[in-house]
Design a protein around this motif. Structure first.
Motif, PDB file in Angstrom:
ATOM      1  N   LEU A   1      67.618-140.248-122.557  1.00 10.03           N
ATOM      2  CA  LEU A   1      68.729-139.773-122.218  1.00 10.03           C
ATOM      3  C   LEU A   1      69.348-139.836-120.439  1.00 10.03           C
ATOM      4  O   LEU A   1      70.402-140.235-120.439  1.00 10.03           O
ATOM      5  CB  LEU A   1      68.793-138.289-122.463  1.00 10.03           C
ATOM      6  N   LEU A   2      68.877-140.106-119.340  1.00  9.50           N
ATOM      7  CA  LEU A   2      68.419-140.138-118.546  1.00  9.50           C
ATOM      8  C   LEU A   2      68.824-142.089-118.128  1.00  9.50           C
ATOM      9  O   LEU A   2      69.745-142.409-117.526  1.00  9.50           O
ATOM     10  CB  LEU A   2      67.636-140.410-117.758  1.00  9.50           C
TER      11      LEU A   2
ATOM     12  N   GLN B   1      69.894-144.307-120.397  1.00  8.68           N
ATOM     13  CA  GLN B   1      71.523-143.387-120.692  1.00  8.68           C
ATOM     14  C   GLN B   1      72.687-143.151-119.513  1.00  8.68           C
ATOM     15  O   GLN B   1      73.805-144.480-119.375  1.00  8.68           O
ATOM     16  CB  GLN B   1      72.056-143.421-122.436  1.00  8.68           C
ATOM     17  N   HIS B   2      72.542-142.534-119.378  1.00  3.95           N
ATOM     18  CA  HIS B   2      73.495-141.751-118.161  1.00  3.95           C
ATOM     19  C   HIS B   2      73.496-141.754-117.262  1.00  3.95           C
ATOM     20  O   HIS B   2      74.297-141.666-116.436  1.00  3.95           O
ATOM     21  CB  HIS B   2      73.572-140.359-118.528  1.00  3.95           C
ATOM     22  N   LEU B   3      72.037-141.330-116.678  1.00  2.00           N
ATOM     23  CA  LEU B   3      71.665-141.593-115.087  1.00  2.00           C
ATOM     24  C   LEU B   3      70.986-143.038-114.825  1.00  2.00           C
ATOM     25  O   LEU B   3      69.085-142.410-114.744  1.00  2.00           O
ATOM     26  CB  LEU B   3      71.246-140.459-114.339  1.00  2.00           C
TER      27      LEU B   3
END
Length: 335
Positions: free
Chosen positions: A49-50, A52-54
């Motif tokens: 998730l990180l 992909q987004h951060l």
């Protein structure tokens, strides 16, 4: 809101140690937040998730995660340094009876420094001990915080519910014992009350004398006038005595003499009884009453009907206590 009492902090003789407490408190909070975040980051889904987004955050933290033990050991080294400093101070100041007591009493400080996942969270106990120490020195007052009031409210509610259930269970068991003919009442009478008959007699004698002295002696004149008035009224209502006034010449005189004599006799008898009760001479009378209620063991003092009545009375008293226990005091504090 938690507030710091700076005045008490300045006037404290252990200001340096209290400042160290504040510093350690901040480091512990940071360390625990770091441990929690790293535990969350350990999940592959969080890493993806990180990524992909951060991605920048993920790339920066990945080396930290891979060397987590090293960063945690930095905190551990600081905690151990503070621990040994306090240990040395306790030995120098003779805080404990033996020099080696400190690590046993503060065992959670040492165990929490072990870099194992399940033991790291024992550092929460260190936070609690620091906050409690600051509260003892009145540097902070956490009892005024909403969190403390919230926790204590539900803690008290839980403890009341738990204790009520235990008490109700015990009282119900006591009722069952009484219903089955348990010798509890006889044991209370023979093993507890009977050996203390002398003490009960002395206590009751003293209490009766005190009550008579405080209630009768200051009001003896008013009581005598009241008794004479009531006796005079009762005699005037008596049909046989009222007929004496029809006797020629001496009738009214005899009637008045009898009324005065009877009133004086009643007042004197009551006066003498209360005087005796107000003095130490009442002990024999009180002792006789106690002996009637607490006879010698083995004497038959009650038939089956009286015994059953006593059992029913005991059961009703226990029921009344159970009803009072069922009252939920914590609900009264709810808004």
């Amino acid at each position: 809101m938690l507030r710091i009492n700076r005045e008490n902090l300045r006037s404290s003789h252990q200001m340096i140690w209290l400042l160290i407490d504040f510093m350690m408190l901040g480091l512990l909070i940071i360390n625990l937040a770091f441990i929690i975040w790293d535990s969350i980051y350990n999940f592959v889904a969080i890493q993806n998730l990180l990524e992909q987004h951060l991605p920048a955050v993920n790339s920066v933290y990945r080396p930290v995660h891979e060397n987590f033990i090293f960063y945690d050991l930095v905190f551990v080294s600081i905690f151990l340094t503070e621990f040994f400093l306090r240990w040395g101070y306790s030995v120098k100041a003779n805080v404990y009876d033996r020099w080696y007591f400190y690590p046993f009493i503060h065992w959670y400080d040492l165990v929490g420094c072990i870099p194992v996942g399940s033991l790291r969270f024992l550092r929460v106990l260190r936070i609690i001990s620091i906050i409690y120490r600051l509260h003892q020195y009145k540097i902070i007052d956490f009892t005024s915080t909403r969190l403390y009031r919230f926790v204590m409210f539900y803690y008290d509610a839980f403890m009341e519910e738990l204790s009520d259930r235990i008490v109700l269970k015990v009282l119900s068991g006591l009722q069952d014992e009484v219903k089955r003919g348990s010798p509890l009442l006889e044991k209370i009478q023979q093993d507890i009350l009977y050996p203390r008959r002398g003490m009960l007699s002395d206590w009751l004698s003293e209490r009766v004398a005190q009550a008579a002295q405080q209630g009768y002696v200051p009001n003896r004149g008013a009581l005598r006038a009241y008794l004479e008035n009531r006796v005079d009224h009762a005699l005037k209502q008596n049909l046989e005595l009222s007929r004496l006034k029809y006797l020629p010449v001496v009738g009214p005189t005899i009637q008045d003499t009898l009324e005065n004599a009877v009133g004086d006799i009643v007042a004197n008898v009551i006066h003498q009884i209360l005087e005796d009760l107000a003095s130490s001479t009442n002990h024999a009378f009180i002792e006789d009453i106690v002996n009637v209620f607490l006879p010698e063991p083995g004497e038959e003092v009650a038939d089956d009907a009286e015994t059953q009545a006593l059992i029913n009375l005991t059961l009703e008293v226990i029921d009344a206590v159970k009803d009072q226990v069922r009252v939920k005091r914590w609900r009264e504090a709810l808004p």
